[in-house]
Write a protein that holds these residues in place. Sequence first.
Motif, PDB file in Angstrom:
ATOM      1  N   LEU A   1      38.360  39.711  51.915  1.00  0.00           N
ATOM      2  CA  LEU A   1      37.206  39.354  52.784  1.00  0.00           C
ATOM      3  C   LEU A   1      36.584  38.032  52.309  1.00  0.00           C
ATOM      4  N   VAL A   2      36.639  37.676  50.909  1.00  0.00           N
ATOM      5  CA  VAL A   2      36.335  36.198  50.433  1.00  0.00           C
ATOM      6  C   VAL A   2      36.877  35.300  51.293  1.00  0.00           C
ATOM      7  N   ASP A   3      38.288  35.327  51.512  1.00  0.00           N
ATOM      8  CA  ASP A   3      39.111  34.521  52.032  1.00  0.00           C
ATOM      9  C   ASP A   3      38.717  34.143  53.419  1.00  0.00           C
ATOM     10  N   ARG A   4      38.566  35.298  54.214  1.00  0.00           N
ATOM     11  CA  ARG A   4      38.439  35.481  55.637  1.00  0.00           C
ATOM     12  C   ARG A   4      36.818  34.639  56.005  1.00  0.00           C
ATOM     13  N   GLU A   5      35.968  34.883  55.266  1.00  0.00           N
ATOM     14  CA  GLU A   5      34.719  34.357  55.453  1.00  0.00           C
ATOM     15  C   GLU A   5      34.472  32.907  54.901  1.00  0.00           C
ATOM     16  N   THR A   6      35.362  32.324  53.811  1.00  0.00           N
ATOM     17  CA  THR A   6      35.037  31.016  53.214  1.00  0.00           C
ATOM     18  C   THR A   6      36.311  30.155  53.455  1.00  0.00           C
ATOM     19  N   GLY A   7      37.580  30.918  53.654  1.00  0.00           N
ATOM     20  CA  GLY A   7      38.658  29.989  53.967  1.00  0.00           C
ATOM     21  C   GLY A   7      39.332  29.860  52.492  1.00  0.00           C
ATOM     22  N   TRP A   8      39.059  30.421  51.381  1.00  0.00           N
ATOM     23  CA  TRP A   8      39.556  30.291  50.172  1.00  0.00           C
ATOM     24  C   TRP A   8      38.941  31.374  49.189  1.00  0.00           C
ATOM     25  N   ALA A   9      39.656  31.637  48.145  1.00  0.00           N
ATOM     26  CA  ALA A   9      39.066  32.660  47.247  1.00  0.00           C
ATOM     27  C   ALA A   9      39.214  31.997  45.607  1.00  0.00           C
ATOM     28  N   PRO A  10      38.039  32.088  45.162  1.00  0.00           N
ATOM     29  CA  PRO A  10      37.881  31.489  43.796  1.00  0.00           C
ATOM     30  C   PRO A  10      38.514  32.118  42.724  1.00  0.00           C
ATOM     31  N   ASP A  11      38.780  31.287  41.522  1.00  0.00           N
ATOM     32  CA  ASP A  11      39.684  31.597  40.436  1.00  0.00           C
ATOM     33  C   ASP A  11      38.994  33.077  39.690  1.00  0.00           C
ATOM     34  N   ALA A  12      37.860  33.040  40.201  1.00  0.00           N
ATOM     35  CA  ALA A  12      36.990  34.385  39.445  1.00  0.00           C
ATOM     36  C   ALA A  12      37.347  35.474  40.159  1.00  0.00           C
ATOM     37  N   ILE A  13      38.324  35.557  41.190  1.00  0.00           N
ATOM     38  CA  ILE A  13      38.555  36.737  42.099  1.00  0.00           C
ATOM     39  C   ILE A  13      40.079  36.654  41.950  1.00  0.00           C
ATOM     40  N   VAL A  14      40.906  35.569  42.062  1.00  0.00           N
ATOM     41  CA  VAL A  14      42.213  35.598  41.995  1.00  0.00           C
ATOM     42  C   VAL A  14      42.752  35.623  40.716  1.00  0.00           C
ATOM     43  N   PHE A  15      42.337  35.222  39.733  1.00  0.00           N
ATOM     44  CA  PHE A  15      42.896  35.197  38.272  1.00  0.00           C
ATOM     45  C   PHE A  15      42.667  36.837  37.820  1.00  0.00           C
ATOM     46  N   PRO A  16      41.664  37.386  37.778  1.00  0.00           N
ATOM     47  CA  PRO A  16      41.683  38.778  37.401  1.00  0.00           C
ATOM     48  C   PRO A  16      42.510  39.675  38.334  1.00  0.00           C
ATOM     49  N   ILE A  17      42.782  39.185  39.453  1.00  0.00           N
ATOM     50  CA  ILE A  17      43.905  40.107  40.230  1.00  0.00           C
ATOM     51  C   ILE A  17      45.410  39.957  39.744  1.00  0.00           C
ATOM     52  N   VAL A  18      45.584  38.586  39.537  1.00  0.00           N
ATOM     53  CA  VAL A  18      46.864  38.519  38.882  1.00  0.00           C
ATOM     54  C   VAL A  18      47.087  38.995  37.424  1.00  0.00           C
ATOM     55  N   LEU A  19      46.251  39.119  36.422  1.00  0.00           N
ATOM     56  CA  LEU A  19      46.074  39.994  35.418  1.00  0.00           C
ATOM     57  C   LEU A  19      46.581  41.304  35.506  1.00  0.00           C
ATOM     58  N   LEU A  20      45.659  41.781  36.466  1.00  0.00           N
ATOM     59  CA  LEU A  20      45.814  43.632  36.862  1.00  0.00           C
ATOM     60  C   LEU A  20      47.104  43.643  37.587  1.00  0.00           C
ATOM     61  N   ALA A  21      47.716  42.657  38.251  1.00  0.00           N
ATOM     62  CA  ALA A  21      49.143  43.033  39.108  1.00  0.00           C
ATOM     63  C   ALA A  21      50.127  42.806  37.807  1.00  0.00           C
ATOM     64  N   MET A  22      50.154  42.251  36.915  1.00  0.00           N
ATOM     65  CA  MET A  22      51.126  42.214  35.901  1.00  0.00           C
ATOM     66  C   MET A  22      51.003  43.191  35.103  1.00  0.00           C
ATOM     67  N   THR A  23      49.756  43.918  34.499  1.00  0.00           N
ATOM     68  CA  THR A  23      49.445  44.829  33.810  1.00  0.00           C
ATOM     69  C   THR A  23      49.976  46.137  34.432  1.00  0.00           C
ATOM     70  N   LEU A  24      49.964  46.178  35.962  1.00  0.00           N
ATOM     71  CA  LEU A  24      50.135  47.565  36.502  1.00  0.00           C
ATOM     72  C   LEU A  24      51.851  47.333  36.630  1.00  0.00           C
ATOM     73  N   GLY A  25      52.378  46.137  36.736  1.00  0.00           N
ATOM     74  CA  GLY A  25      53.816  45.886  36.555  1.00  0.00           C
ATOM     75  C   GLY A  25      54.288  46.471  35.411  1.00  0.00           C
ATOM     76  N   ALA A  26      53.800  46.285  34.209  1.00  0.00           N
ATOM     77  CA  ALA A  26      54.248  46.392  32.748  1.00  0.00           C
ATOM     78  C   ALA A  26      54.043  48.104  32.717  1.00  0.00           C
ATOM     79  N   LEU A  27      52.874  48.609  33.237  1.00  0.00           N
ATOM     80  CA  LEU A  27      52.766  49.963  32.977  1.00  0.00           C
ATOM     81  C   LEU A  27      53.741  50.942  33.700  1.00  0.00           C
ATOM     82  N   GLU A  28      54.180  50.300  34.931  1.00  0.00           N
ATOM     83  CA  GLU A  28      55.438  51.063  35.703  1.00  0.00           C
ATOM     84  C   GLU A  28      56.660  50.774  35.361  1.00  0.00           C
ATOM     85  N   GLY A  29      56.901  49.794  34.500  1.00  0.00           N
ATOM     86  CA  GLY A  29      58.210  49.562  33.871  1.00  0.00           C
ATOM     87  C   GLY A  29      58.894  48.443  34.984  1.00  0.00           C
TER      88      GLY A  29
END
Length: 229
Positions: free
Chosen positions: A75-103
Amino acid sequence: MSFLLPIALLSACLWTILARIGVRRASEGEDHIRTGPLFTAALTGGLAGMLAGTQDPATSAVTVILCAGLMAGALVDRETGWAPDAIVFPIVLLAMTLGALEGAWELSPVRAVIYAAIGYWLLQGLWLLAAWKITDFSPPPPADLIAVFLPMMFFGTDLRFSATMFAMAAALLLARRFSTVYGLFSRTDLIMRIVKKEDMRYPEGRHGITLLALAFPVSALSLIISRMV
């Protein structure tokens, strides 16, 4: 899985706060995003993420938080045209964490977070260096590159990643062919504002997609479907 509902609610609140602060700071107060739609998007993602719950509470919780963040970022990207590091950085951390948890990767969650953080800021630094050194530098911004390869972080390189890439390509094709689908992922007035602000060359009649607005929901939906089938 009743414990996931409070997590969905809390994560929606946290993503809303992060998004509003990130947008305001990164745009120096120029861009704003309404709290109501942002919270609704994040909560929708979190509630949908509950459908992807597993027998492991940690994996289920991370999934819910990640899906909430993906919808908030879209939604942020659609409304502003970009997404700040405050959103993208935690998403990256969570995605890699999920990948590690699932093997998906032979890493502990702690190492996954460390590697994700290093990789994220290294990509940012390399992109800035290239923009500084190379004239007419025009590759996609780091957030767009991350959005495309985000499913690999939690799926690894198996067929689910390939299927998600195919789904993104199909969504782009549909957006190109049908104005109704295009309107879900982008706003022409926003694209033209960005083009004018950045002094970009943009052929008349062409469409512009805010990529995270498309890639993030597709990634979330792919994650949910992969757990349900």
